[in-house]
Design an enzyme around this catalytic site. Structure first.
Site, PDB file in Angstrom:
ATOM      1  N   CYS A   2       0.917  -1.216   0.082  1.00  0.00           N
ATOM      2  CA  CYS A   2      -0.046  -0.030   0.034  1.00  0.00           C
ATOM      3  C   CYS A   2       0.934   1.331   0.090  1.00  0.00           C
ATOM      4  O   CYS A   2       2.199   1.329   0.293  1.00  0.00           O
ATOM      5  CB  CYS A   2      -1.027  -0.096   1.410  1.00  0.00           C
ATOM      6  N   ARG A  27       2.202   1.311  -6.061  1.00  0.00           N
ATOM      7  CA  ARG A  27       2.215   0.458  -5.110  1.00  0.00           C
ATOM      8  C   ARG A  27       1.012  -0.432  -4.689  1.00  0.00           C
ATOM      9  O   ARG A  27       1.165  -1.403  -3.990  1.00  0.00           O
ATOM     10  CB  ARG A  27       2.978   0.927  -3.593  1.00  0.00           C
ATOM     11  N   TRP A  74      -3.734  -1.746  -1.368  1.00  0.00           N
ATOM     12  CA  TRP A  74      -3.774  -3.097  -2.089  1.00  0.00           C
ATOM     13  C   TRP A  74      -4.139  -4.074  -1.077  1.00  0.00           C
ATOM     14  O   TRP A  74      -3.660  -4.432  -0.026  1.00  0.00           O
ATOM     15  CB  TRP A  74      -2.187  -3.556  -2.529  1.00  0.00           C
ATOM     16  N   ASN A 100      -0.078  -0.047   6.420  1.00  0.00           N
ATOM     17  CA  ASN A 100       0.484  -0.826   5.362  1.00  0.00           C
ATOM     18  C   ASN A 100       1.087  -1.890   6.065  1.00  0.00           C
ATOM     19  O   ASN A 100       1.804  -1.776   7.053  1.00  0.00           O
ATOM     20  CB  ASN A 100       1.687  -0.140   4.559  1.00  0.00           C
ATOM     21  N   GLY A 101       0.488  -3.374   5.746  1.00  0.00           N
ATOM     22  CA  GLY A 101       0.938  -4.272   6.472  1.00  0.00           C
ATOM     23  C   GLY A 101      -0.172  -5.203   7.037  1.00  0.00           C
ATOM     24  O   GLY A 101      -1.138  -4.998   6.424  1.00  0.00           O
ATOM     25  N   GLU A 481      12.528 -15.671 -16.959  1.00  0.00           N
ATOM     26  CA  GLU A 481      12.217 -14.245 -16.936  1.00  0.00           C
ATOM     27  C   GLU A 481      11.336 -13.795 -17.925  1.00  0.00           C
ATOM     28  O   GLU A 481      10.327 -12.991 -17.895  1.00  0.00           O
ATOM     29  CB  GLU A 481      13.412 -13.398 -16.783  1.00  0.00           C
ATOM     30  N   LYS A 485       7.655 -12.010 -17.537  1.00  0.00           N
ATOM     31  CA  LYS A 485       7.246 -10.739 -17.943  1.00  0.00           C
ATOM     32  C   LYS A 485       6.005 -10.883 -18.930  1.00  0.00           C
ATOM     33  O   LYS A 485       4.883 -10.105 -18.480  1.00  0.00           O
ATOM     34  CB  LYS A 485       8.439 -10.212 -18.848  1.00  0.00           C
ATOM     35  N   GLU A 488       2.797 -11.706 -16.376  1.00  0.00           N
ATOM     36  CA  GLU A 488       2.410 -10.679 -15.363  1.00  0.00           C
ATOM     37  C   GLU A 488       1.714  -9.524 -15.850  1.00  0.00           C
ATOM     38  O   GLU A 488       1.167  -8.701 -15.207  1.00  0.00           O
ATOM     39  CB  GLU A 488       3.496 -10.423 -14.397  1.00  0.00           C
ATOM     40  N   HIS A 504      10.977 -34.326 -22.427  1.00  0.00           N
ATOM     41  CA  HIS A 504      10.376 -35.204 -21.110  1.00  0.00           C
ATOM     42  C   HIS A 504       9.054 -34.624 -20.846  1.00  0.00           C
ATOM     43  O   HIS A 504       8.757 -34.752 -19.313  1.00  0.00           O
ATOM     44  CB  HIS A 504      11.539 -34.596 -20.223  1.00  0.00           C
ATOM     45  N   LYS A 603       4.045  -3.344  -6.741  1.00  0.00           N
ATOM     46  CA  LYS A 603       5.254  -3.254  -6.936  1.00  0.00           C
ATOM     47  C   LYS A 603       5.999  -3.837  -5.691  1.00  0.00           C
ATOM     48  O   LYS A 603       7.084  -4.506  -6.248  1.00  0.00           O
ATOM     49  CB  LYS A 603       5.634  -1.815  -7.243  1.00  0.00           C
TER      50      LYS A 603
HETATM   51  C1  AGP Z   1       8.874  -8.439 -11.332  1.00  0.00           C
HETATM   52  O1  AGP Z   1       8.544  -8.220 -12.706  1.00  0.00           O
HETATM   53  C2  AGP Z   1       7.602  -8.739 -10.275  1.00  0.00           C
HETATM   54  N1  AGP Z   1       6.712  -7.658 -10.525  1.00  0.00           N
HETATM   55  C3  AGP Z   1       8.183  -9.445  -9.033  1.00  0.00           C
HETATM   56  O2  AGP Z   1       8.458 -10.666  -9.421  1.00  0.00           O
HETATM   57  C4  AGP Z   1       9.286  -8.753  -8.192  1.00  0.00           C
HETATM   58  O3  AGP Z   1      10.582  -9.187  -9.096  1.00  0.00           O
HETATM   59  C5  AGP Z   1       9.399  -9.554  -7.037  1.00  0.00           C
HETATM   60  O4  AGP Z   1       8.195  -9.266  -6.111  1.00  0.00           O
HETATM   61  C6  AGP Z   1      10.539  -9.253  -6.233  1.00  0.00           C
HETATM   62  O5  AGP Z   1      10.551  -7.842  -5.764  1.00  0.00           O
HETATM   63  P1  AGP Z   1      12.015  -7.107  -5.185  1.00  0.00           P
HETATM   64  O6  AGP Z   1      12.700  -7.309  -6.409  1.00  0.00           O
HETATM   65  O7  AGP Z   1      11.589  -5.757  -5.181  1.00  0.00           O
HETATM   66  O8  AGP Z   1      12.375  -7.979  -4.141  1.00  0.00           O
END
Ligand code: AGP
Length: 608
Positions: A2, A27, A74, A100-101, A481, A485, A488, A504, A603
């Site tokens: 948040c 966020r 969030w 937040n938390g 990776e 991308k 997500e 396999h 984020k």
């Molecule tokens: C990355 O595209 C993602 N949004 C997510 O996996 C991110 O990499 C992960 O949450 C780790 O975040 P950090 O690097 O801030 O620890």
């Protein structure tokens, strides 16, 4: 997760809080709200959805409020509704709290308060906080005492900010495992979840530590640490980037802006560190532990998401360049294993935000092991940066799109520098790689210069339901990776696989409706990957290949080919991933999604 913003000073708290919420929206963006204290009376405004909707709700309000707090949510506890949006308020509407938390014992606290005549209207854990403060305010002689008494009852992780009609000039803040920073202004002070929300007002910040309680007026900041019962002198630091870096400028969105910053990310991660002319890698952040590093015979890398995939690339780099065994683990898994952990093992945490709860928990887990804890972090002054014994900042600048792009590129660059540093110049790859780092930004730029070609190819695949990404050796984590991308930001099912695994299992999925993105850049293993492509094509699977410029023959094997410049084997994942970031970006844009704020994600994942 948040976003929190607070203001006390001479200006309009309403405007400052709204601007701050817009900067923090990356966020969390289920709902937003704010509270102001004006003429001794509190007013609350909330809205489901984006901050723009909240601005409409507030529009036209002539409020001369100089004390204000705001929040972008969030959702963790409770649906996305106006009642569940923050600020949460006590029954008497005199105390306003943003949080937040997670409050783990909110159920028992709520029962205790209900038994004392309090009523609740939201489904949130947060709503217990203003009522708990109110409960203690009736017994204690100050708001600060009541605030601290309430905090002592709370178990969990929090950054909390409270304001009250009882005390119309003061922000009350507390931090435990969730980031909170004070912005120090001239006759005004700020609070925020991260510095980007206040950088246009001040670059002077005070990072709160766990168990800190801060009492903030426009002209004074007092900090009390509840756990140590100390009143530490506030330590003012400077934010390490400029406001314009944190703003969008003329770009269509932050994700594209940050992909275009990948050449600069390579440069800034290497600047002053990769000294090709002196055949030297200088990492100031590790110098304080150089003596301990000599005895390290194993490194465990912990991270989540994209940072975890950067760690997997780092495994190849450190093992092959420095000869040190490396194991990469998801922090969320590492935290619940009972594995042997010798004192000559170092833990290396990788995190863009420096606030990922799972990764923080991993560092906490080994706190008493007496082992070396290192970090590769982008956000200066973040929790992980301050928990580790030493580390190397990425210097990629603020990354605001939820999908991490330039940070990954910077992380892999830093991992290569660490590998070279640990090799102590013994590796015969030392000089060629330092020289390659000098020209790598230009090669990254060459990929960006062909975005139209990547866009045209990507858009052809925007309507598929599934995608397979395959690679070998250090291109296997690159494939993982690339798949992350795509999934997500386009919500398409995408998975990364080691190309050698095709027979396999994964080959069973392949048909004309299941395309494959094959990383087939120059490598000793290229022929094997070409065989995989032929197996896929034999089953009518569409194939997009990522190849090295000059490899014309691959065109006969594939439906489409994206070319990247030739580079050293160790630096290939950097260029490969930039191309895949663009591929995913254009598919998501074609599908009409918000690439900066994908659904269900945030984020910085500051809760486990
Ligand atoms: C990355 O595209 C993602 N949004 C997510 O996996 C991110 O990499 C992960 O949450 C780790 O975040 P950090 O690097 O801030 O620890």
């Amino acid at each position: 997760m948040c976003g929190i913003i607070g203001y006390t000073g001479e200006k309009s708290g309403l405007d400052i809080v709204l601007q701050g919420l817009e900067a923090l929206e990356y966020r969390g963006y289920d709902s937003a709200g704010l509270a102001v204290i004006e003429n001794g009376e509190g007013k609350v405004f909330k809205q489901v959805g984006r901050v723009a909707g909240l601005r409409q709700v507030v529009n036209g309000q002539e409020l001369a409020a100089h004390l204000a707090i705001g929040h972008t949510r969030w959702a963790t506890h409770g649906r996305v509704t106006i009642q569940n949006a923050h600020p949460q308020v006590n029954s008497e509407q005199t105390i306003f709290v943003v949080h937040n938390g997670i409050i783990e014992n909110f159920g028992e606290l709520r029962d205790k308060l209900v038994a004392n005549g309090y009523t609740f209207i939201s489904e949130t854990d947060t709503e217990v906080v203003p009522n708990l403060i109110d409960f203690y305010l009736k017994q204690l002689d100050s708001f600060k005492a009541a605030f601290e008494a309430a905090l002592n009852d709370i178990h969990g992780a929090y950054s909390i900010v409270a304001i009250s009609a009882h005390d119309p000039e003061t922000l009350y803040a507390a931090r435990l495992s969730s980031p909170l920073v004070i912005g120090v202004g001239e006759n005004e002070n700020f609070l925020a979840s991260d510095p980007s929300a206040i950088i246009e007002h001040t670059k002077k910040v005070i990072y709160l530590e766990d168990y800190d309680v801060a009492v903030i007026t426009k002209s004074d900041v007092k900090i009390h640490n509840l756990k140590q019962n100390t009143t530490p002198e506030p330590k003012v630091e400077l934010i390490d980037y400029d406001n314009e870096e944190a703003l969008l400028g003329d770009f269509p969105n932050f994700m594209f802006k940050e992909i275009t910053e990948t050449p600069a990310a390579i440069r800034s991660a290497s600047l002053g560190r990769a000294l090709a002319d002196k055949n030297l890698v200088k990492l100031g952040g590790l110098e304080s532990v150089i003596g301990q590093l000599k005895y390290i015979d194993r490194i465990v890398i912990v991270a989540m998401g994209t940072s975890y995939y950067a760690g997997l690339v780092g495994e190849y780099l450190i093992e092959e360049l420095a000869g040190i065994p490396v194991e990469v683990q998801l922090a969320s898994e590492f935290n619940y294993r009972n594995e042997p952990f010798s004192r000559s093992t170092a833990l290396l945490a990788i995190s863009q935000s420096g606030e990922t709860a799972d990764t923080i928990a991993a560092l906490k887990k080994v706190e008493d092991y007496g082992v070396l804890r290192l970090g590769i972090v982008n956000a200066v002054g973040s929790t992980i940066a301050r928990m580790t014994d030493a580390g190397v900042y990425c210097h990629a600048g603020p990354e605001k799109a939820v999908a991490s792009t330039k940070a990954f590129i910077a992380q892999v660059t830093v991992l290569m520098l660490i590998a070279l540093n640990l090799s102590k110049g013994r590796s015969k790859r030392f000089k060629p790689l330092l020289e390659e780092l000098d020209v790598l930004p230009a090669k990254a730029q060459a990929i960006l210069d062909q975005v139209e070609n990547i866009k045209n190819i990507a858009e052809k695949y925007a309507d598929y339901r599934d995608f397979l990404f395959i690679g070998r050796h250090n291109s296997f984590p690159a494939a993982l990776e690339g798949a992350l991308k795509l999934k997500e930001i386009s919500y398409m099912h995408a998975e990364g696989y080691a190309a050698g695994e095709m027979k396999h299992g994964p080959l069973a999925m392949i048909d004309e409706n299941f395309p494959t993105f094959a990383i087939a850049t120059n490598s000793p293993l290229l022929d094997k990957t070409l065989s995989n492509i032929q197996e896929i094509r034999a089953r009518k699977g569409p194939v997009v290949a990522l190849a090295t410029e000059g490899n014309e023959s691959i065109k006969e094997l594939c439906d489409d080919v994206i070319y990247i410049p030739n580079t050293e084997p160790e630096t290939q994942p950097i260029l490969q991933v930039i191309a895949m970031q663009l591929f995913a970006y254009y598919i998501a844009m074609k599908r009409g999604y918000d690439v900066d704020r994908p659904r269900n994600l945030a984020k910085s994942v500051t809760v486990e």
